[in-house]
Design a protein around this motif. Structure first.
Motif, PDB file in Angstrom:
ATOM      1  N   LEU A 124       0.806  -1.204  -0.097  1.00  0.00           N
ATOM      2  CA  LEU A 124      -0.106   0.009  -0.023  1.00  0.00           C
ATOM      3  C   LEU A 124       0.989   1.165  -0.045  1.00  0.00           C
ATOM      4  O   LEU A 124       0.581   2.221  -0.782  1.00  0.00           O
ATOM      5  N   ARG A 125       1.913   1.110   0.854  1.00  0.00           N
ATOM      6  CA  ARG A 125       2.867   2.236   0.964  1.00  0.00           C
ATOM      7  C   ARG A 125       3.630   2.685  -0.461  1.00  0.00           C
ATOM      8  O   ARG A 125       3.711   3.751  -0.767  1.00  0.00           O
ATOM      9  N   ALA A 126       4.060   1.532  -1.024  1.00  0.00           N
ATOM     10  CA  ALA A 126       4.417   1.399  -2.277  1.00  0.00           C
ATOM     11  C   ALA A 126       3.713   1.968  -3.459  1.00  0.00           C
ATOM     12  O   ALA A 126       4.040   2.930  -4.291  1.00  0.00           O
ATOM     13  N   LEU A 127       2.346   1.779  -3.293  1.00  0.00           N
ATOM     14  CA  LEU A 127       1.429   2.222  -4.189  1.00  0.00           C
ATOM     15  C   LEU A 127       1.110   3.878  -4.267  1.00  0.00           C
ATOM     16  O   LEU A 127       1.081   4.520  -5.057  1.00  0.00           O
ATOM     17  N   GLY A 128       1.297   4.125  -2.787  1.00  0.00           N
ATOM     18  CA  GLY A 128       0.961   5.715  -2.552  1.00  0.00           C
ATOM     19  C   GLY A 128       2.223   6.408  -2.883  1.00  0.00           C
ATOM     20  O   GLY A 128       1.910   7.604  -2.987  1.00  0.00           O
ATOM     21  N   THR A 171       7.530   2.895  -9.664  1.00  0.00           N
ATOM     22  CA  THR A 171       6.938   1.943 -10.600  1.00  0.00           C
ATOM     23  C   THR A 171       6.865   0.586 -10.188  1.00  0.00           C
ATOM     24  O   THR A 171       7.215   0.525  -8.722  1.00  0.00           O
ATOM     25  N   ASP A 172       6.009  -0.404 -10.574  1.00  0.00           N
ATOM     26  CA  ASP A 172       6.052  -1.535 -10.303  1.00  0.00           C
ATOM     27  C   ASP A 172       7.263  -2.289 -10.023  1.00  0.00           C
ATOM     28  O   ASP A 172       7.506  -2.987  -9.285  1.00  0.00           O
ATOM     29  N   GLU A 173       8.066  -2.066 -11.103  1.00  0.00           N
ATOM     30  CA  GLU A 173       9.482  -2.586 -11.059  1.00  0.00           C
ATOM     31  C   GLU A 173      10.178  -2.337  -9.819  1.00  0.00           C
ATOM     32  O   GLU A 173      10.830  -3.087  -9.169  1.00  0.00           O
ATOM     33  N   ASN A 174      10.276  -0.892  -9.386  1.00  0.00           N
ATOM     34  CA  ASN A 174      11.042  -0.676  -8.539  1.00  0.00           C
ATOM     35  C   ASN A 174      10.318  -1.057  -7.172  1.00  0.00           C
ATOM     36  O   ASN A 174      11.132  -1.340  -6.286  1.00  0.00           O
ATOM     37  N   ALA A 175       9.027  -1.008  -7.056  1.00  0.00           N
ATOM     38  CA  ALA A 175       8.618  -1.489  -5.707  1.00  0.00           C
ATOM     39  C   ALA A 175       8.752  -2.923  -5.598  1.00  0.00           C
ATOM     40  O   ALA A 175       9.106  -3.328  -4.347  1.00  0.00           O
ATOM     41  N   ARG A 185       2.296  -7.770  -8.620  1.00  0.00           N
ATOM     42  CA  ARG A 185       1.357  -7.570  -9.360  1.00  0.00           C
ATOM     43  C   ARG A 185       0.072  -8.368  -8.913  1.00  0.00           C
ATOM     44  O   ARG A 185      -0.932  -8.032  -8.636  1.00  0.00           O
ATOM     45  N   ARG A 186       0.628  -9.702  -8.608  1.00  0.00           N
ATOM     46  CA  ARG A 186      -0.362 -10.639  -8.056  1.00  0.00           C
ATOM     47  C   ARG A 186      -1.161 -10.016  -6.721  1.00  0.00           C
ATOM     48  O   ARG A 186      -2.292 -10.100  -6.607  1.00  0.00           O
TER      49      ARG A 186
END
Length: 217
Positions: free
Chosen positions: A164-168, A172-176, A188-189
Motif C-alpha cells: 500500500l505504501r509503495a502504491l501511494g 513503478t511496479d518494477e522498483n516497488a 502485481r498478483r
C-alpha cells in the motif's frame, strides 16, 4: 541506572523510574496485554495519564483486543485517542505488558496483576532495540481503535501494508517489487489481491479506501 534491574511492586518501580518516565522527550510507547494491564493505583494511573496528554512527544498505545471488553475502558481509550495519542488494537493477543521510553529504556511487567508484581527494567541497547522492533512489527499490523470498533477493518499483514505504501509513493511496479524483494509477477498478483481485499476497482481507489480505514501509516 544499571543496564538490567528487577523491581518488586509499584513503590519500587516508581522510586527507580518515576522521574525517568516523567522525563520522556521524544516517544512514549505502552503495550497492554489486557484490561488491567498496568497498576491502577492513583499514583501510577496519574503518571500514565500525564504521559498520555502528549506533551510534545509521540505517544503510541498498543492493546490486545481483550482490553476493549470493558465499556468504560473503551470510552477512556476514545478520549485518550481524541487527545492526540495514537491508540491501536493488535491483530493478536499480546503476551507481555511493556513500556518503552524514548527508545532508550524498556519496562516489562510480569503477568501477576497484584500490586506486588515484578518489573524488569533495562537500558541495554540490544535488549531495548529488540523489544522496540517487536513492538513495531505488532504496531504495523494493528488497527486504529475507531476503525476496530466499527468492524470495518480488513486484515492486512505487514507485506500488504508495505505494498500500500509503495502504491501511494508513485514508484513503478518494477522498483516497488525490487524494494520489497519479490518478483514483478508476484508484486502485481499481490496488488490485485489487495484491491480485492479493499473492495477497490483501481489502485487509486485502494489508496482512498486504505486512508479512510486508517491503515496506510
Amino acid at each position: 541506572m544499571p543496564e538490567f534491574m528487577k523491581l518488586r511492586g509499584e513503590e519500587a518501580l516508581l522510586a527507580h523510574t518515576g522521574e525517568l518516565i516523567k522525563s520522556v522527550r521524544k516517544e512514549f510507547v505502552i503495550v497492554g496485554a489486557g484490561i488491567s494491564a498496568w497498576p491502577l493505583s492513583p499514583v501510577c494511573a496519574g503518571l500514565l495519564r500525564v504521559l498520555e496528554t502528549n506533551n510534545g512527544h509521540v505517544v503510541r498505545k498498543l492493546l490486545s483486543p481483550v482490553a476493549l471488553a470493558d465499556a468504560k475502558y473503551r470510552e477512556y481509550l476514545h478520549a485518550v485517542a481524541a487527545g492526540g495519542p495514537q491508540v491501536r488494537i493488535a491483530a493478536t493477543p499480546l503476551p507481555h505488558n511493556t513500556i518503552v521510553l524514548d527508545r532508550r529504556i524498556a519496562i516489562l511487567a510480569d503477568r501477576n496483576l497484584s500490586s506486588n508484581r515484578e518489573y524488569t527494567v533495562t537500558t541495554a541497547p540490544a535488549l531495548v532495540g529488540g523489544i522496540y522492533a517487536l513492538f513495531e512489527a505488532a504496531w504495523e499490523s494493528a488497527t486504529s481503535i475507531a476503525t476496530f470498533l466499527r468492524g470495518e477493518q480488513p486484515f492486512l499483514d505487514a507485506e500488504s501494508r508495505a505494498i500500500l505504501r509503495a502504491l501511494g509513493s508513485g514508484i513503478t511496479d518494477e522498483n516497488a517489487a525490487r524494494k520489497l524483494g519479490m518478483s514483478l509477477r508476484t508484486y502485481r498478483r499481490r496488488v490485485a489481491e489487495l484491491l480485492q481485499t479493499l473492495g477497490a476497482r483501481s489502485r487509486f481507489q485502494a489508496g482512498l479506501r486504505a486512508g479512510a480505514l486508517g491503515i496506510t501509516d
